[in-house]
Design an enzyme around this catalytic site. Structure first.
Site, short mmCIF file in Angstrom:
data_model
loop_
_atom_site.label_atom_id
_atom_site.label_comp_id
_atom_site.label_asym_id
_atom_site.label_seq_id
_atom_site.Cartn_x
_atom_site.Cartn_y
_atom_site.Cartn_z
N ASP A 1 19.46 -31.55 -22.16
CA ASP A 1 19.46 -30.31 -21.37
C ASP A 1 19.63 -29.07 -22.22
O ASP A 1 19.80 -27.97 -21.70
CB ASP A 1 20.51 -30.36 -20.26
CG ASP A 1 21.94 -30.22 -20.76
OD1 ASP A 1 22.23 -30.72 -21.87
OD2 ASP A 1 22.77 -29.64 -20.04
N SER B 1 22.49 -34.55 -19.43
CA SER B 1 22.73 -34.13 -20.80
C SER B 1 22.26 -35.22 -21.77
O SER B 1 21.09 -35.56 -21.82
CB SER B 1 24.21 -33.79 -20.99
OG SER B 1 24.45 -33.23 -22.25
N ASP C 1 21.94 -27.85 -24.29
CA ASP C 1 23.16 -27.07 -24.49
C ASP C 1 23.88 -27.51 -25.76
O ASP C 1 24.95 -26.99 -26.08
CB ASP C 1 24.09 -27.14 -23.27
CG ASP C 1 24.68 -28.52 -23.02
OD1 ASP C 1 24.24 -29.51 -23.65
OD2 ASP C 1 25.59 -28.62 -22.16
N ASP D 1 19.86 -31.73 -27.40
CA ASP D 1 20.03 -32.87 -26.51
C ASP D 1 19.14 -32.66 -25.29
O ASP D 1 18.33 -31.73 -25.24
CB ASP D 1 21.50 -33.05 -26.13
CG ASP D 1 22.03 -31.91 -25.26
OD1 ASP D 1 21.45 -30.80 -25.29
OD2 ASP D 1 23.01 -32.11 -24.55
#
Length: 479
Positions: free
Chosen positions: A246, A108, A248, A244
């Site tokens: 990833d 992340s 999400d 960000d």
């Protein structure tokens, strides 16, 4: 083969569950550790499905970790459906459509020297109870793990994710808008471009890099604040968007390059979708209650598993037809109910998503006939700021929070000595102090890294930023 359980491997490796998935230093995420996590997931949580969806982000360490997980899946007699580098919500959505569990290798937003793994049941993100079941699960490791190369990636999941938004919002939803995309090293940098153009926008790509950039949407770096403002002067655009690592968590800026706070984005997205009931962590802006847009707001601990549990609670209470949604202070939006719109259905996606709030904020501005900088004008004047002390040991953070919870005078003096008397302390997650003048300061140990996070809320943006900055300076000085 050697037999042990995941809990022992966690203790030995230091790779452990945080607020969302397993996290650890890349150096500690060896093949055997990642293999053990995947095997524990398959044995304790994934069920009898014969296929597991697997994908990853763009961190250089992610493909090797994915390969170790894939080997565990194959050794369990199951098929690997490899989707390559895709946003976490795209992988989760495709897995749900297929009725299959999923493993996503991503750190992340956390620093470059770390990485992680997220796990999804066929019906969504794993719960804290699932994590405990995995920790207790027996794992059997081969004497040596020789992970085979990852197979070619399927294009179906990316196409399904694009179609999800096109079907519901339509090809002219963002027509006439010029959107800058700050690409950096986001795994969504290509698919976000595709989605925005499919919805009618023209896209200006900016800032692409092959060096991983740990974008934290709750603590935007000074260079990214400056960069967005500079780009706004150099280019003419209606908004600038990013995510960000990833994808999400969204990062949404207006035509001036000013980034919106994630908890404000969550309110706007809920309004655009017509949510009846909203779940959000205790750290989010209190404008969500004060705006009067929602029938009920439920506060939880920080972390998507707690928001998901809250959404399930409200859905069970209010029954079919109630539109339940959730969001976090990082801007990630979770949809707990199907929503009918434009003759199509936006299916529930109870995991953080960056694309939906991006489309919602842009759509709301277009619907209201205003600029993105003006969509927040109708909200109560409450402003938040957040930052962190990095390399601050988790145990030190916990000890500090415990000490402040027991000593109100110490808490008032350390957190906000100029804000008046301490009116209330909330220990739902960390320590959240409300003061007589309405100021709020919240300290919390990070669940993903050795960091102490500070959230502040006040009646002006300058005051919120000053509260946050001064609190962290005092904490650092006495550490």
């Amino acid at each position: 083969m050697s037999m042990t359980n995941l809990r022992q491997i966690v203790t030995q490796s230091g790779v452990q569950f945080g607020t969302s998935g397993a996290r650890g230093l890349v150096a500690s995420m060896r093949d055997d550790v990642c293999y053990a996590y995947a095997q524990a997931f398959l044995r304790a949580v994934a069920g009898a499905a014969d296929t597991v969806v697997l994908g990853h982000d763009l961190r250089p360490s992610s493909p090797a970790i994915a390969a170790a997980c894939a080997q565990a899946v194959r050794d369990a007699g199951k098929r690997v459906l490899f989707v390559g580098a895709l946003p976490t919500p795209a992988i989760a959505y495709y897995a749900a459509v297929q009725g299959a569990p999923a493993i996503v290798v991503t750190g992340s937003h956390i620093p470059f020297d770390r990485n992680g793994i997220k796990f999804y049941r066929a019906d969504g993100e794993i719960s804290k109870a699932d994590e405990q079941a995995m920790l207790d699960a027996g794992v059997q490791l081969p004497a040596a793990i020789a992970a085979a190369p990852l197979p070619p990636a399927s294009d179906e999941p990316a196409n399904a994710y694009v179609q999800r938004y096109l079907d519901v919002f339509g090809a002219d939803a963002l027509a006439g808008l010029r959107i800058a995309v700050y690409e950096h090293s986001s795994v969504a940098r290509d698919i976000l471009h595709t989605i925005l153009e499919a919805l009618g926008a023209s896209v200006l790509p900016l800032g692409r890099t092959d060096q991983f950039v740990p974008i934290d949407t709750e603590a935007v770096r000074a260079e990214d604040i400056e960069r967005a403002a500079q780009w706004a002067q150099e280019h003419s655009f209606d908004a600038i968007v990013s995510t960000d690592g990833d994808a999400d968590r969204p990062l949404i800026g207006d035509e001036r390059g000013t980034w919106l706070r994630g908890d404000i984005v969550g309110i706007l997205c809920g309004q655009y979708l017509g949510a009846d009931f909203v779940v959000t962590p205790v750290s989010s802006n209190t404008a969500v209650e004060r705006c009067g847009s929602f029938k009920e707001v439920l506060r939880t601990r920080i972390g998507s598993p707690y928001v998901i549990a809250g959404m399930e609670q409200l859905a069970a209470t209010h029954g079919q037809g109630a539109v339940v949604a959730g969001y976090e202070a990082n801007g990630g939006f979770l949809l707990g109910s199907d929503i009918a719109r434009n003759g199509a259905t936006l299916k529930a996606l109870p995991t953080r998503d960056a694309v939906l709030p991006i489309v919602a904020v842009l759509g709301l501005a277009r619907e209201r006939g205003c600029r993105v900088s003006e969509v927040t004008r109708a909200l109560p004047p409450r402003f938040t700021a957040s930052d962190r002390l990095q390399e601050f040991a988790t145990e030190s953070s916990r000890q500090l929070v415990a000490r402040l919870a027991q000593d109100g005078a110490l808490a008032a003096g350390l957190l906000a000595p100029q804000s008046g008397e301490l009116a209330n302390i909330d220990t739902t997650d960390g320590l959240r102090a409300t003061f007589a003048n309405g100021d709020i300061v919240h300290l919390r140990p990070s669940g993903n890294a050795p960091e102490l996070r500070c959230y502040a809320e006040a009646s002006t943006q300058a005051d919120a930023e000053a509260l946050c900055r001064a609190c962290l300076e005092r904490v650092a000085a006495q550490a």
